[in-house]
Design a protein around this motif. Structure first.
Motif, PDB file in Angstrom:
ATOM      1  N   ILE A 111     -50.027  11.947  12.075  1.00 33.00           N
ATOM      2  CA  ILE A 111     -48.728  11.318  11.842  1.00 33.00           C
ATOM      3  C   ILE A 111     -48.850  10.130  10.893  1.00 33.00           C
ATOM      4  O   ILE A 111     -47.916   9.785  10.173  1.00 33.00           O
ATOM      5  N   VAL A 112     -50.031   9.508  10.856  1.00 30.39           N
ATOM      6  CA  VAL A 112     -50.300   8.412   9.925  1.00 30.39           C
ATOM      7  C   VAL A 112     -50.617   9.031   8.565  1.00 30.39           C
ATOM      8  O   VAL A 112     -51.510   9.867   8.458  1.00 30.39           O
ATOM      9  N   SER A 113     -49.889   8.650   7.543  1.00 31.59           N
ATOM     10  CA  SER A 113     -50.002   9.294   6.227  1.00 31.59           C
ATOM     11  C   SER A 113     -51.413   9.336   5.678  1.00 31.59           C
ATOM     12  O   SER A 113     -51.821  10.311   5.060  1.00 31.59           O
ATOM     13  N   THR A 120     -63.464   4.075   7.013  1.00 33.85           N
ATOM     14  CA  THR A 120     -62.595   3.110   7.681  1.00 33.85           C
ATOM     15  C   THR A 120     -62.375   3.533   9.117  1.00 33.85           C
ATOM     16  O   THR A 120     -62.183   4.696   9.417  1.00 33.85           O
ATOM     17  N   VAL A 121     -62.462   2.595   9.987  1.00 36.63           N
ATOM     18  CA  VAL A 121     -62.114   2.819  11.385  1.00 36.63           C
ATOM     19  C   VAL A 121     -61.017   1.806  11.675  1.00 36.63           C
ATOM     20  O   VAL A 121     -61.246   0.609  11.616  1.00 36.63           O
ATOM     21  N   TYR A 122     -59.832   2.289  11.912  1.00 37.49           N
ATOM     22  CA  TYR A 122     -58.714   1.398  12.096  1.00 37.49           C
ATOM     23  C   TYR A 122     -57.808   1.943  13.192  1.00 37.49           C
ATOM     24  O   TYR A 122     -57.866   3.102  13.541  1.00 37.49           O
ATOM     25  N   GLU A 123     -56.971   1.086  13.690  1.00 33.60           N
ATOM     26  CA  GLU A 123     -56.004   1.498  14.693  1.00 33.60           C
ATOM     27  C   GLU A 123     -54.883   2.252  13.988  1.00 33.60           C
ATOM     28  O   GLU A 123     -54.275   1.742  13.056  1.00 33.60           O
ATOM     29  N   GLU A 124     -54.624   3.472  14.407  1.00 38.14           N
ATOM     30  CA  GLU A 124     -53.536   4.244  13.826  1.00 38.14           C
ATOM     31  C   GLU A 124     -52.232   3.756  14.436  1.00 38.14           C
ATOM     32  O   GLU A 124     -52.088   3.718  15.644  1.00 38.14           O
ATOM     33  N   THR A 125     -51.311   3.371  13.600  1.00 32.52           N
ATOM     34  CA  THR A 125     -50.065   2.790  14.100  1.00 32.52           C
ATOM     35  C   THR A 125     -49.097   3.868  14.579  1.00 32.52           C
ATOM     36  O   THR A 125     -48.870   4.841  13.884  1.00 32.52           O
ATOM     37  N   PRO A 126     -48.532   3.688  15.770  1.00 35.72           N
ATOM     38  CA  PRO A 126     -47.525   4.631  16.254  1.00 35.72           C
ATOM     39  C   PRO A 126     -46.112   4.263  15.790  1.00 35.72           C
ATOM     40  O   PRO A 126     -45.140   4.810  16.287  1.00 35.72           O
ATOM     41  N   ASP A 127     -46.003   3.354  14.838  1.00 32.04           N
ATOM     42  CA  ASP A 127     -44.697   2.882  14.384  1.00 32.04           C
ATOM     43  C   ASP A 127     -44.046   3.921  13.464  1.00 32.04           C
ATOM     44  O   ASP A 127     -44.536   4.164  12.359  1.00 32.04           O
ATOM     45  N   PRO A 128     -42.941   4.532  13.879  1.00 27.47           N
ATOM     46  CA  PRO A 128     -42.286   5.583  13.087  1.00 27.47           C
ATOM     47  C   PRO A 128     -41.833   5.139  11.698  1.00 27.47           C
ATOM     48  O   PRO A 128     -41.629   5.979  10.832  1.00 27.47           O
ATOM     49  N   LYS A 148     -50.208  23.493  12.653  1.00 29.35           N
ATOM     50  CA  LYS A 148     -49.754  23.918  13.974  1.00 29.35           C
ATOM     51  C   LYS A 148     -49.193  22.800  14.837  1.00 29.35           C
ATOM     52  O   LYS A 148     -48.696  23.054  15.917  1.00 29.35           O
ATOM     53  N   GLY A 149     -49.284  21.565  14.385  1.00 31.15           N
ATOM     54  CA  GLY A 149     -48.754  20.479  15.200  1.00 31.15           C
ATOM     55  C   GLY A 149     -49.063  19.132  14.592  1.00 31.15           C
ATOM     56  O   GLY A 149     -49.621  19.037  13.500  1.00 31.15           O
ATOM     57  N   LEU A 150     -48.701  18.091  15.313  1.00 26.55           N
ATOM     58  CA  LEU A 150     -48.949  16.716  14.890  1.00 26.55           C
ATOM     59  C   LEU A 150     -50.000  16.065  15.767  1.00 26.55           C
ATOM     60  O   LEU A 150     -50.087  16.339  16.956  1.00 26.55           O
ATOM     61  N   LYS A 151     -50.760  15.183  15.146  1.00 29.64           N
ATOM     62  CA  LYS A 151     -51.721  14.378  15.889  1.00 29.64           C
ATOM     63  C   LYS A 151     -51.150  12.964  15.938  1.00 29.64           C
ATOM     64  O   LYS A 151     -50.839  12.365  14.919  1.00 29.64           O
ATOM     65  N   ILE A 152     -50.936  12.470  17.125  1.00 33.41           N
ATOM     66  CA  ILE A 152     -50.418  11.115  17.318  1.00 33.41           C
ATOM     67  C   ILE A 152     -51.348  10.377  18.262  1.00 33.41           C
ATOM     68  O   ILE A 152     -51.676  10.889  19.332  1.00 33.41           O
ATOM     69  N   ARG A 153     -51.796   9.209  17.864  1.00 32.20           N
ATOM     70  CA  ARG A 153     -52.636   8.392  18.732  1.00 32.20           C
ATOM     71  C   ARG A 153     -51.906   7.082  18.960  1.00 32.20           C
ATOM     72  O   ARG A 153     -51.409   6.464  18.040  1.00 32.20           O
ATOM     73  N   SER A 154     -51.846   6.674  20.190  1.00 34.23           N
ATOM     74  CA  SER A 154     -51.169   5.428  20.523  1.00 34.23           C
ATOM     75  C   SER A 154     -52.135   4.492  21.226  1.00 34.23           C
ATOM     76  O   SER A 154     -52.817   4.882  22.150  1.00 34.23           O
ATOM     77  N   HIS A 155     -52.194   3.268  20.739  1.00 37.30           N
ATOM     78  CA  HIS A 155     -53.047   2.238  21.349  1.00 37.30           C
ATOM     79  C   HIS A 155     -52.153   1.124  21.854  1.00 37.30           C
ATOM     80  O   HIS A 155     -51.190   0.742  21.208  1.00 37.30           O
ATOM     81  N   GLU A 156     -52.501   0.606  22.982  1.00 38.30           N
ATOM     82  CA  GLU A 156     -51.732  -0.521  23.505  1.00 38.30           C
ATOM     83  C   GLU A 156     -52.587  -1.752  23.582  1.00 38.30           C
ATOM     84  O   GLU A 156     -53.739  -1.729  23.706  1.00 38.30           O
TER      85      GLU A 156
END
Length: 156
Positions: A111-113, A120-128, A148-156
């Motif tokens: 989902i992150v462009s 790079t190792v970074y936090e993938e933003t869940p911000d739409p 076949k689908g989307l990959k979304i990772r969310s960190h809190e």
């Protein structure tokens, strides 16, 4: 090519013969002579396995691997790239990387462009606000057999 695997074991442990014809496992045809007979005594005979989480973008993703080396040696014939690429790299993955493999690769679009860029190792933003919805939908339309689908990772 048609060949028979003799003395193989099913997943349930039953010992039997298998015929492989045109790349598919089927019942042996007793009326036909196979081109080759292979004794697989003590081995399990399974259809190709599926790896549901791997990264096939070997040269562009910090987690990327060679799908054929990792998968084929373990009986995996189909794998799902679990979001190595976002919309910025999905075209390269599908048109350049995937055709190099024997393994049948399906993919999730990150989902992150930028996806998971090499080095790079970074936090993938869940911000739409940062998702390119139209480009993602177009990729699904353009490559329905692969995406076949989307990959979304969310960190809190």
């Amino acid at each position: 090519m048609e060949y028979v695997l003799c003395n193989g074991k099913t997943a349930e442990g039953e010992k039997r013969d298998f015929c492989v014809s045109h790349g598919r496992i089927q019942e042996p045809d007793k009326t036909k002579e196979p081109e080759q007979v292979i004794d697989v005594n003590g081995c399990m005979v399974l259809p190709g396995l599926i790896d549901t989480h791997m990264h096939a973008n070997q040269l562009g993703d910090y987690l990327g691997t060679n799908a054929d080396v990792i998968c084929l040696t373990n009986g995996v014939t189909t794998a799902i790239d679990a979001g190595s690429c976002g919309i910025n790299g999905i075209e390269n993955l599908i048109r350049v990387r995937i055709p190099q493999y024997t393994v049948d690769i399906k993919c999730l679009i990150n989902i992150v462009s930028s996806g998971q860029l090499y080095g790079t190792v970074y936090e993938e933003t869940p911000d739409p606000r940062f998702f390119d919805r139209d480009a993602i939908l177009e990729a699904f339309r353009k490559y329905p057999g692969t995406c076949k689908g989307l990959k979304i990772r969310s960190h809190e």
